[in-house]
Design an enzyme around this catalytic site. Structure first.
Site, PDB file in Angstrom:
ATOM      1  N   SER A 115       0.730  -1.192   0.056  1.00 31.32           N
ATOM      2  CA  SER A 115       0.048  -0.051   0.113  1.00 31.32           C
ATOM      3  C   SER A 115       1.056   1.377  -0.027  1.00 31.32           C
ATOM      4  O   SER A 115       2.254   1.022   0.377  1.00 31.32           O
ATOM      5  CB  SER A 115      -0.878  -0.110   1.288  1.00 31.32           C
ATOM      6  OG  SER A 115      -0.324   0.739   2.160  1.00 31.32           O
ATOM      7  N   LYS A 116       0.194   2.339  -0.199  1.00 34.25           N
ATOM      8  CA  LYS A 116       1.238   3.438  -0.424  1.00 34.25           C
ATOM      9  C   LYS A 116       1.509   4.095   0.842  1.00 34.25           C
ATOM     10  O   LYS A 116       2.267   4.887   0.997  1.00 34.25           O
ATOM     11  CB  LYS A 116       0.299   4.728  -1.284  1.00 34.25           C
ATOM     12  CG  LYS A 116      -0.990   5.091  -0.484  1.00 34.25           C
ATOM     13  CD  LYS A 116      -1.347   6.506  -1.246  1.00 34.25           C
ATOM     14  CE  LYS A 116      -2.857   7.011  -0.590  1.00 34.25           C
ATOM     15  NZ  LYS A 116      -4.113   5.982  -0.908  1.00 34.25           N
TER      16      LYS A 116
END
Ligand code: GLU
Length: 471
Positions: free
Chosen positions: A229-230
């Site tokens: 995920s970012k």
């Protein structure tokens, strides 16, 4: 066969995630491999999120990674505009086509896509109501990675919301038709949308492109389990930019997220990547992000750069520091880097590793202080070294000249080798207990600096004072 036309179609969010960069890269590589065209299309229909700044993050990231686009923002092309926010007229025209042919209808202010097939109602326990369903014919998604994927839609879906804004499915397909996209290469998360998209292509009587759904990218094991995920460390392209990674190395590492050259090579220059890459060879199973591999590949690139290029990357990393002069001499810089290049893993480490080449105000490693400070043997060795080194004329301050001087030093003290003197000299002139090879380091530092620092060390209370060393 007609020319390959592929596109990267990001929705700017202000982040350029490794996963997006991988999608962009695989499209780009495929275009370059086939001699086709790579189109950049900005899916900026969500006005609230799509700021100028978010767009710039993306364009800057693309450029940093060296992925040029043949059509798109700032480049133009025959099928523009390349911003969805500017294509309203085109969408209206396409919507009218479907309304006219009866494949779209209005309900509750929205425009819906009509699936063909037998209709029936069914209780939906999730929506907790009766819903209308359609026994629609299955469509075949020609996926170059997964083979044929057969899927059927079971409900009509919205093309245009009641506020007039068109939906992702609709504009995405209209643009792919208008831009004559032949291969849709995108993340696996879109596979669940693709049967809707195929329905739309067919309803428009347009050729259905090939698809290639790229495998998920899992987190680096250090960041836990599941999809990257970012928020994970190392997941944004920008981070590598800030950490002075070599863009070609980052691009090389990204290329290996779900693809490999069928042997165990990890370092492939761009020409090889283009030659070897084929989207059909991308793996089906999830790829795992591996930050260590990224660093390792970066190190391999750093090691192999010609020193002139290495210096080009290194200069701003050094001059950024207050202790490094802006007009750092290029020749001196290159001589320093020649002996440091293969000793450090990343440019991030360069300032701490090499500070003493650029300032007299370098720190003393506490480990070294503990080892050398306040010991009579330290001062004795430094004095012996100084006595010999100050007799070496400037012209002989070379690898060979210094080796001879050290041989004399050893001999005078009845030793075979001068090694017992080296650690303490190194510490006195660099503040470090390790670093580049010893004699080359003295050569590069130069006679003046070395003698100055030896004298300063001999007189420095930090070295001589037994009490301060013990406190
Ligand atoms: N804007 C979509 C995304 O960022 C594009 C999907 C596609 O490539 O078709 O996920």
């Amino acid at each position: 066969m007609s020319t390959v036309r592929v596109r990267f179609a990001p929705s700017p969010t202000g982040f350029f995630h490794i996963g997006s960069a991988r999608t962009a890269l695989f499209n780009w590589l495929y275009a370059r491999h086939t001699g086709g065209q790579f189109i950049l299309r900005i899916e900026d229909t969500d006005a609230a999120r799509n700021t100028e700044e978010a767009l710039n993050v993306l364009l800057a990231g693309m450029r940093w990674l060296g992925m040029d686009w043949d059509e798109g923002p700032e480049v133009g092309g025959d099928y523009g505009p390349y911003y969805q926010s500017q294509r309203g007229d085109i969408y209206r025209k396409y919507l009218d086509k479907l309304l006219e042919s009866g494949r779209a209808y209005e309900k509750d202010g929205a425009v819906w896509f009509r699936l063909l097939g037998e209709r029936y109602t069914e209780y939906d326990s999730y929506l907790e109501q009766e819903v209308e369903k359609v026994r629609s014919e299955a469509v075949t998604i020609k996926d170059l990675i997964r083979g044929d994927v057969v899927r059927a839609e079971s409900r009509d879906f919205v093309l245009c919301r009641s506020d007039g804004s068109p939906t992702f499915h609709f504009v995405n397909v209209v643009d792919d038709i208008e831009m004559k996209i032949t291969h849709v290469i995108r993340g696996e998360d879109h596979l669940s949308n693709t049967s809707k998209h195929v329905e739309l292509f067919k309803a428009f009587g347009a050729p259905v492109p090939y698809f290639a759904h790229l495998p998920l990218i899992l987190k680096d094991p250090s960041q836990g389990k599941g999809k990257m995920s970012k928020r994970d460390k190392g997941s944004l392209v920008e981070e590598y930019q800030k950490r002075h990674f070599i863009p070609a190395a980052v691009r090389n590492a990204i290329a290996l997220l779900g693809w490999n050259p069928k042997d165990d090579r990890e370092v492939l220059e761009i020409g090889e990547l283009i030659e070897l890459f084929d989207v059909a060879d991308v793996q089906k199973g999830a790829a795992r992000f591996d930050e260590q591999k990224m660093s390792h590949i970066n190190f391999e690139y750093l090691k192999s750069l010609p020193v002139e290029t290495y210096a080009w990357f290194a200069r701003p990393v050094l001059t950024d520091r207050p202790w490094c002069s802006e007009d750092l001499d290029e020749d001196y810089l290159q001589r320093v880097l020649t002996i440091c290049q293969d000793k450090i893993n990343s440019l991030e480490d360069l300032p701490n590793f090499s500070i003493y080449f650029f300032t007299e105000d370098f720190p003393l490693d506490p480990k070294g202080l503990k080892k050398f400070a306040g010991k009579p043997a330290t001062i004795e060795k430094l004095q012996q070294a100084l006595a010999v080194l100050q007799d070496v004329p400037k012209a002989d301050w070379t690898q060979a000249g210094l080796e001879q001087a050290f041989a004399r030093l050893a001999e005078t003290h009845g030793m075979d080798k001068p090694f017992p003197w080296w650690p303490v000299i190194r510490f006195a002139v660099s503040g470090c207990t390790g670093g580049p090879d010893f004699v080359p380091m003295l050569v590069v530092l130069g006679r003046d600096r070395v003698l100055l620092r030896l004298r300063a060390a001999i007189e420095s209370p930090e070295f001589t004072d037994v009490e301060s060393a013990q406190s």
